[in-house]
Write an enzyme that holds these catalytic residues in place. Sequence first.
Site, mmCIF file in Angstrom:
data_model
loop_
_atom_site.group_PDB
_atom_site.id
_atom_site.type_symbol
_atom_site.label_atom_id
_atom_site.label_comp_id
_atom_site.label_asym_id
_atom_site.label_seq_id
_atom_site.Cartn_x
_atom_site.Cartn_y
_atom_site.Cartn_z
ATOM 1 N N GLY A 628 6.184 -1.906 -2.891
ATOM 2 C CA GLY A 628 6.532 -2.202 -1.503
ATOM 3 C C GLY A 628 6.788 -0.929 -0.729
ATOM 4 N N SER A 629 7.787 -0.975 0.144
ATOM 5 C CA SER A 629 8.062 0.156 1.040
ATOM 6 C C SER A 629 8.549 1.391 0.306
ATOM 7 C CB SER A 629 9.100 -0.254 2.088
ATOM 8 O OG SER A 629 8.567 -1.251 2.931
#
Length: 915
Positions: A628-629
């Site tokens: 993800g981020s």
Amino acid sequence: MSQFDPYAGATGGAWAGGPGSRPAGRPPTGAGRAAAPHPSGGSGAAGNTSSGFGFGRTRPGPTAGGRAAAGGRAANPRPAAPTARAATPARPRPAAPTARAATPARPRPAVGGATSLGVGTRAAPGQTARPRSTAARSAPASSPSAGRPTNARHASTGTAARTSSAPRTGSAGRTGSAASTGSAAGTGTATRTGTATRTSSATRTSSATRSGSAAGTGTATRPGTATRTGTAARTGSAAPTSAARTGSEGRTSAARRATTAGRGGTAGRGGTASRGGSSSRTASAASGATRAATGRVSAALRSEGRTTASTRAGRGGATRVGKPGRNGGGRPPRRPGRSRLLRLGDPGRRLGVGFAAVCTLLVMLGGRLVQLQGFDSEHFAARTEQRLLYPTTIPATRGSIIDRDGQPLAYSVAARTIFADPTEVTDRIGTATALATKLKTTVATLLPLLSKPHTRYVPLARNLSPAEAADVLALNLRGIGAEDTSQRIYPGHDLAAAVVGYTNEEGGLGGVESKYDDVLRGTDGRLEVERGSNGLQIPGGLRQETAAVPGSTVQLTLDQDLQYQLQNGLVAAVRKAKASSGQAVILDAHTGEVLAMATAPTYDAQNPSKSPPANRTNPVVQAPVEPGSANKVVTFSAAVEHKKITPTTPMLVPDSIRVSDHVVHDAWYHAPEHWTATGVLAKSSNVGTLMIAKNLVGPAQFYDTERKFGIGQRTGIELPGESPGILPSPDTWSGTTFGNLPIGQGLSMTPLQLAGMYQTIANDGVRVQPRIVKAVIGPDGKATPTSAPQRTTVVSAQAARTVRTMLEAVVAKGGTAPKAAIDEYRVAGKTGTAQRPNPACKCYSGGGYWATFAGMAPADKPELVMSVVITEPPGGGEGGSVAAPLFHDVMSYALTARKVPPTGTPVPNLKLSVD
């Protein structure tokens, strides 16, 4: 061999011999040729009868003294024909340089000289007979002769021709026997002694008696009619003795001649002809010369009555006339074959070979005895002893697994295995009942084991303590015994179980137990004792023991206390978030050593069979997740490294951005914002990150930086089953791929790889290969450190420090992970929330989420790095609310336990938006 012709001389009339006195062509029918006295004292030529059975061949030219063939062989006697056909002369063959020239077989008037009896052949009526053999000798040009020129065809190189100047005169009639007497001039007389008697199966009607004083003495008697069925046998011998020749040939001895004189003249049937002139020979001597000729002439009588003569030059220069054909009235006699003598073997040779063979065998046997008794005696003695010994394996003590401070995580102790010999158990039910209580099992479980066929070893219970085994043996049950073994002890049970692993009877299974099984198991020993027929050891018998070598100890980089805090904190976080699982790992920021590694749920290494197989794995290195981020650190590191942005670079960030045919949104709706680059990172804006990646970094630079961070490749940690993660190659990208990768979707990495990315930033841009084994300590106590880890520079130190400062804004107020902040310490990190793929639809819808956080402390001088992954928190829990609190709790303990002081530097005032 000669034959007597009963028809010879049947008709009267004679013609005078002599040079030129005989007309050319055939002689008149019935004409005979009588011998006339020669001026030299020799007799005349033998008469030539032409009754159809005998013929004479004369050689033209000045040659004298030709041999007349006597006694030709008759086939079947027939009445004389009115006329006799003259012999067809054979075509002369050129003489070899050292051979005598063959005498042509054409008739000529006989010239006075010495004649000798030869062996002739008889022609049947209407056919022509051939002489057995003829040979010519040519006199040199100075030889006294009748003045006639020497015919070159009859000359032979190295051979003198016999000549005589006296013409042949007179005539002789045949009345059943032809006698010729005379003496030849010469200095010596060749005498043939003995009597030659021939018997033949051919029918003979008369006999011929030879006598003469020209060349020798002796009588050759041929008995009457006899049927010839085989080879004629010759008895007696007639050897010529030095008949000296003084005529024109100039030789002193006939015995010195190496070749046989040519024969010519007319063959007379059944008479004795003597040869006069310059040399004298008896008929018997001529016969000996005939036998001495080595050449052979083969002939066949054609059906039309012609004779084809084939002559060959013999070794002595003689010419042999071929045998008559089938139409010639009979087959010639065969020379007696030589009987082959059977030679006995050489006994000395046999004895020598036999002696050599015996000696060779003795040498081989002696050498083998020397080898067996001298060189290999100890070997065979040892083999004999081995047959008397029964081996027993002494198991080696398995090495221990300890943490970085020497605290045991796994070790082995002495234990016993209770076993049964079903063939010795007599009371199975009673034995099972007695053992059930001691072994803490049931009778129903033991009965099948005690009844197992075709085996004498069945384990009943393992890993009993020595005291427990002694209680079982005290029962004195027949067929029950105990075996020395070892038991693996895991004092922490589930503490670091995913890292340490577990074992069974075969060896290590999972974790370090499996990866370093060869090092930990050691080398088994061997005990060999002499046993009796009952299987019991013989007291005082042979005993050989090879001590076991214990296994080495493996020292890990784990800190047992920190491991305990991390593992308990992870279990609590997963339980609190009602998540399905979680993983966490702590690294040393500078060395890459793994200080703690935990997974939840886990298993008890002391009883691994009580946990499902899925729990007996290590997802920290084996199960990749989408970060993800948390992956946005790659985009910002590449942009800062290439000076595309600074922490304060202003950006107008909308709510969404189109990537190919797909639109990417931020996690929350907002109007276009004026953020700085630090604000985009702190707010974890997908749109702002993609703007930097597309417009400033580019796909190639992004992919290269991702690879440098170690994504898509194994770290090389000393644990089994590591996954390299997934990083799609650019040639497989679609139009929307680059819209997912910079924000941490569409690629995957293990929690260990995620921690390694932030360790690179914490270590001033240098990625260090993570390690979990510190050293291997041998049985002798000597420690061997593992090889130094590989180091890779990803970004410059300045770029790494800049990114660390920007990451502090994530933990600060206004960021996505304020719960990760630690009092008195500067902390830097990044949260991540990623969708999980749904295997059912092969899409992200309905797959759940991964909540992640990765950070470091102290941020201005990092010492520790930690990553946390929580799987499937309900309600789509974000990393900042699920993973960040665990980071705060464990990192606070770690900094204190490792005595990392606060830096004391103030937190920088980072601007997130543009005024």
